[in-house]
Write a protein that holds these residues in place. Structure first.
Motif, PDB file in Angstrom:
ATOM      1  N   ASP A  42       0.839  -1.195   0.000  1.00 36.21           N
ATOM      2  CA  ASP A  42       0.000   0.000   0.000  1.00 36.21           C
ATOM      3  C   ASP A  42       0.882   1.256   0.000  1.00 36.21           C
ATOM      4  O   ASP A  42       2.109   1.167   0.124  1.00 36.21           O
ATOM      5  N   THR A  43       0.238   2.415  -0.136  1.00 33.85           N
ATOM      6  CA  THR A  43       0.981   3.667  -0.258  1.00 33.85           C
ATOM      7  C   THR A  43       1.907   3.890   0.932  1.00 33.85           C
ATOM      8  O   THR A  43       3.057   4.305   0.772  1.00 33.85           O
ATOM      9  N   ARG A  67       0.912   7.647  -8.712  1.00 36.27           N
ATOM     10  CA  ARG A  67      -0.121   7.977  -9.696  1.00 36.27           C
ATOM     11  C   ARG A  67       0.473   8.070 -11.099  1.00 36.27           C
ATOM     12  O   ARG A  67      -0.084   7.536 -12.057  1.00 36.27           O
ATOM     13  N   THR A  70       1.326   4.625 -12.344  1.00 37.06           N
ATOM     14  CA  THR A  70       0.116   3.882 -12.667  1.00 37.06           C
ATOM     15  C   THR A  70      -0.459   4.373 -13.990  1.00 37.06           C
ATOM     16  O   THR A  70      -0.851   3.572 -14.850  1.00 37.06           O
ATOM     17  N   ARG A  77      -2.369  -0.788 -10.155  1.00 38.00           N
ATOM     18  CA  ARG A  77      -3.025  -0.487  -8.887  1.00 38.00           C
ATOM     19  C   ARG A  77      -4.215  -1.425  -8.758  1.00 38.00           C
ATOM     20  O   ARG A  77      -5.026  -1.528  -9.674  1.00 38.00           O
ATOM     21  N   GLN A  79      -7.372  -2.748  -5.949  1.00 33.81           N
ATOM     22  CA  GLN A  79      -8.040  -2.378  -4.706  1.00 33.81           C
ATOM     23  C   GLN A  79      -9.149  -3.364  -4.394  1.00 33.81           C
ATOM     24  O   GLN A  79     -10.311  -3.134  -4.726  1.00 33.81           O
ATOM     25  N   ALA A  85      -5.688   0.919  -1.585  1.00 38.95           N
ATOM     26  CA  ALA A  85      -5.075   0.644  -2.888  1.00 38.95           C
ATOM     27  C   ALA A  85      -3.726  -0.027  -2.695  1.00 38.95           C
ATOM     28  O   ALA A  85      -2.955   0.336  -1.803  1.00 38.95           O
ATOM     29  N   TYR A  87      -0.194  -1.629  -4.820  1.00 36.06           N
ATOM     30  CA  TYR A  87       0.536  -1.426  -6.064  1.00 36.06           C
ATOM     31  C   TYR A  87       1.469  -2.593  -6.338  1.00 36.06           C
ATOM     32  O   TYR A  87       2.065  -3.166  -5.422  1.00 36.06           O
TER      33      TYR A  87
END
Ligand SMILES: [Zn+2]
Ligand SMILES: [Zn+2]
Length: 172
Positions: A42-43, A67, A70, A77, A79, A85, A87
């Motif tokens: 995740d982020t 972003r 992606t 990405r 979810q 989200a 990656y």
């Protein structure tokens, strides 16, 4: 559709960025490196890993890089329902995911059909379809084992506890 397991180098990431017409920056290379090494992060996990090598990088910068990558299809990405989200660097092969309902662990699984859309509905009602989003839900080997032995309530209270950083490796 070879899923490479070799470790890509800085130079290769830089080349991928150039091929996608993106400027090569240290945060972009670091994010690609992290997403390659720790798929389905995740982020926050990506941010922490990038920060370890680039202490001055901001959370917003990592967000923007994710972003851009992606959008350029260098990073995919996903979810799953109820998840933040995630990656991954395995792009363009229409693979699917197994998701553990208990701990949130995510594993890749090849698409049985090969190309999107891999499922065809009985009646398309005039839609021109290009994708079927497939997520397989269940319990990972670890959670299905603990479900039949000693329950660990902590695990169920903190779905984020298995960080993708530690949980993405192949389990035996
Ligand atoms: Zn699990
Ligand atoms: Zn994946």
């Amino acid at each position: 559709m070879v899923h490479s397991v070799t470790v890509a180098t800085h130079a290769e990431f830089a080349q991928q960025l150039r091929d996608a017409r993106l400027r090569v920056t240290r945060p972009r290379v670091a994010v690609m490196e992290t997403v390659h090494a720790h798929p389905h992060s995740d982020t926050e996990t990506v941010f922490r890993a990038v920060r370890a090598s680039l202490p001055s990088v901001s959370r917003q910068a990592v967000y923007d890089v994710l972003r851009a990558l992606t959008d350029a299809d260098l990073v995919r990405r996903i979810q799953p329902a109820g998840s933040v989200a995630l990656y991954e660097a395995r792009v363009g092969d229409n693979h699917h995911h197994l998701v553990c309902r208990s701990c949130g662990a995510v594993e890749d699984v090849d698409c049985a059909a090969g190309e999107a859309p891999c499922l065809t509905p009985p009646d398309r009602t005039g839609f021109l379809l290009d994708e079927a989003e497939v997520v397989f839900w269940g319990l990972c080997p670890e959670c299905s084992r603990s479900e039949t032995s000693v329950p660990d309530p902590k695990r169920h209270d903190h779905p984020g506890e298995h960080s993708p950083l530690t949980d993405s490796g192949r389990k035996n």
